[in-house]
Design an enzyme around this catalytic site. Structure first.
Site, PDB file in Angstrom:
ATOM      1  N   THR A  80       0.803  -1.228   0.000  1.00 18.43           N
ATOM      2  CA  THR A  80       0.000   0.000   0.000  1.00 18.43           C
ATOM      3  C   THR A  80       0.838   1.280   0.000  1.00 18.43           C
ATOM      4  O   THR A  80       0.298   2.375   0.188  1.00 18.43           O
ATOM      5  CB  THR A  80      -0.917   0.011   1.241  1.00 18.43           C
ATOM      6  OG1 THR A  80      -0.103  -0.136   2.414  1.00 18.43           O
ATOM      7  CG2 THR A  80      -1.917  -1.136   1.188  1.00 18.43           C
ATOM      8  N   GLU A  81       2.144   1.163  -0.227  1.00 19.58           N
ATOM      9  CA  GLU A  81       3.037   2.308  -0.073  1.00 19.58           C
ATOM     10  C   GLU A  81       2.623   3.524  -0.909  1.00 19.58           C
ATOM     11  O   GLU A  81       2.729   4.673  -0.455  1.00 19.58           O
ATOM     12  CB  GLU A  81       4.474   1.895  -0.432  1.00 19.58           C
ATOM     13  CG  GLU A  81       5.154   1.034   0.622  1.00 19.58           C
ATOM     14  CD  GLU A  81       4.900  -0.452   0.455  1.00 19.58           C
ATOM     15  OE1 GLU A  81       5.618  -1.265   1.056  1.00 19.58           O
ATOM     16  OE2 GLU A  81       3.947  -0.816  -0.288  1.00 19.58           O
ATOM     17  N   VAL A  82       2.170   3.301  -2.153  1.00 16.35           N
ATOM     18  CA  VAL A  82       1.852   4.446  -3.019  1.00 16.35           C
ATOM     19  C   VAL A  82       0.700   5.278  -2.466  1.00 16.35           C
ATOM     20  O   VAL A  82       0.562   6.457  -2.810  1.00 16.35           O
ATOM     21  CB  VAL A  82       1.515   3.992  -4.467  1.00 16.35           C
ATOM     22  CG1 VAL A  82       2.739   3.369  -5.123  1.00 16.35           C
ATOM     23  CG2 VAL A  82       0.321   3.046  -4.501  1.00 16.35           C
TER      24      VAL A  82
END
Length: 259
Positions: A135-137
């Site tokens: 989920t980094e983006v």
């Protein structure tokens, strides 16, 4: 050695490393990364350990980076952030290139860095209720380090799907993508993983497992001809190893080999 953020236990040649911050959903911080490095090193050097199981305490496998840890990163200098990134890089390399087989037992959600840990393991099993994703983006970050390993594991197209969208996928989809080996009911997963570990401990040569991992890890780093030559060299080396000599002798004598 005692740890603060993980549990470490050995039974029947299986070292179980448990992420143990259940109140934080086993979120990663610098201290936990350091303890994981120590635990994996300890397991590699221990001749009594043949297989490693990585799991989490409580409801989650690992929720990614700890919130306090993320806040601290915003205050770091670039040099500090680079040094911190390299510590995580070293942990990832340590797991991926580990001489022992590493199995992920995923009994809850594995998100961002937590999903990264699953990616690095040789074999991964999860309960149907688990969701996985990078989920980094969604917070303006990038899944930089894990991308190197994820593309190797599931291919560029599927890696782009997961890394660019940041979406969470159910365990069944993760299995379809090749991120997991199998989805196992919650009531059965502990026994199932224990069975896999037992089969590896008692049904395969430790040297063969180590060399096979090294062979697979190196294949994509070389042109075809070089990879084949390295494979031939490793094939010849293995034939001279005592494990191979004992195994072939037992096979020819129709005797059950005890590893």
């Amino acid at each position: 050695m005692s740890f603060e953020h993980i549990l470490y236990d050995i039974k029947a040649r299986v070292a179980t490393i448990t992420l143990h911050r259940p109140e934080k959903r086993n979120a990663l911080n610098g201290a936990m990364v350091a303890e994981l490095q120590t635990a994996f090193k300890q397991a590699e050097e221990d001749t009594a350990v043949k297989v490693i199981v990585l799991k989490g305490s409580g409801e989650a496998f690992c929720a990614g980076a700890d919130l306090e840890y993320l806040q601290q990163l915003q205050k770091n200098t670039r040099a500090e952030n680079l040094a911190d990134s390299r510590e995580l890089m070293r942990l990832m390399q340590q797991i991926y290139y580990h001489e022992k087989v590493v199995i992920a037992q995923v009994e809850g959600h594995a998100i961002a860095g937590g999903c990264g840990l699953v990616t690095l393991c040789d074999l991964s099993y999860a309960v149907p209720e688990a969701k996985l994703g990078y989920t980094e983006v969604k917070i303006g970050f990038i899944p930089a380090l894990v991308s190197v390993f994820l593309v190797r594991k599931i291919g560029e197209g599927r890696a782009k799907d997961l890394l660019l969208t940041g979406r969470l996928i159910p365990a069944a989809k993760a299995e379809e993508y090749g991120l997991l080996n199998q989805v196992v009911p919650a009531a059965e997963i502990a026994a199932y993983v224990a069975g896999i570990a037992d089969d590896l401990c008692n049904g395969a040569s430790a040297n063969s497992l180590k060399v096979t991992k090294k062979l697979i890890a190196g294949i994509l780093d070389q042109p075809l001809e070089e990879a084949l030559e390295q494979a031939a060299q490793m094939n010849a080396d293995t034939r001279e190893h005592i494990d191979c000599q004992r195994g072939i002798k037992a096979f020819l004598a129709r005797e059950k080999m005890s590893w």
